[in-house]
Design a protein around this motif. Sequence first.
Motif, short mmCIF file in Angstrom:
data_model
loop_
_atom_site.label_atom_id
_atom_site.label_comp_id
_atom_site.label_asym_id
_atom_site.label_seq_id
_atom_site.Cartn_x
_atom_site.Cartn_y
_atom_site.Cartn_z
N ASN A 1 0.82 -1.21 0.00
CA ASN A 1 0.00 0.00 0.00
C ASN A 1 0.85 1.26 0.00
OD1 ASN A 1 -2.77 -1.13 0.32
ND2 ASN A 1 -1.91 -1.92 2.23
N PHE B 1 0.18 5.36 1.04
CA PHE B 1 -0.74 6.29 1.66
C PHE B 1 -0.23 7.71 1.48
CE2 PHE B 1 -1.11 2.31 3.89
CZ PHE B 1 -2.47 2.14 4.04
N LYS C 1 -5.05 8.95 2.78
CA LYS C 1 -5.64 8.30 1.61
C LYS C 1 -4.82 7.09 1.20
CE LYS C 1 -6.88 9.13 -3.21
NZ LYS C 1 -6.91 10.12 -4.31
N ASN C 2 -5.49 5.98 1.00
CA ASN C 2 -4.86 4.80 0.43
C ASN C 2 -4.83 5.02 -1.08
OD1 ASN C 2 -4.55 2.22 -0.87
ND2 ASN C 2 -4.95 1.27 1.11
N GLU D 1 -3.86 3.19 -3.61
CA GLU D 1 -4.31 2.09 -4.46
C GLU D 1 -5.83 1.98 -4.52
OE1 GLU D 1 -1.61 1.61 -2.38
OE2 GLU D 1 -0.17 1.54 -4.02
N THR D 2 -6.49 2.13 -3.37
CA THR D 2 -7.94 1.94 -3.32
C THR D 2 -8.72 3.24 -3.46
OG1 THR D 2 -8.08 2.18 -0.92
CG2 THR D 2 -7.65 -0.05 -1.80
N ILE E 1 -0.11 2.54 10.86
CA ILE E 1 0.25 2.32 9.46
C ILE E 1 1.75 2.16 9.31
CG2 ILE E 1 0.39 3.41 7.18
CD1 ILE E 1 -2.37 4.68 7.83
#
Length: 79
Positions: free
Chosen positions: A30, A32, A46-47, A49-50, A69
């Motif tokens: 991930n 962020f 904010k992630n 990737e998603t 995280i």
Amino acid sequence: MTLIKIKEMLETLLQYEDSEITHTICSENNTFSLSYSKELKNFQVKNIETGYIEYFPDVKTTSIALYRIISTVEKEFTE
């Protein structure tokens, strides 16, 4: 990264709230981004990737979330 360093980073974002500053935190799985929104008066994590965004109202709450995280990221790199 320690909780104290994270809090210092967040406090710096607050000091420069009129500027657009984004920190990026990467792991194998991930990525962020961290920013502060003066308009919304909150921190945003904010992630990348998603596209999922979490909003946090203050330094304390945000620092705990980021610490989790970052601890996960550091654990991935040491395994």
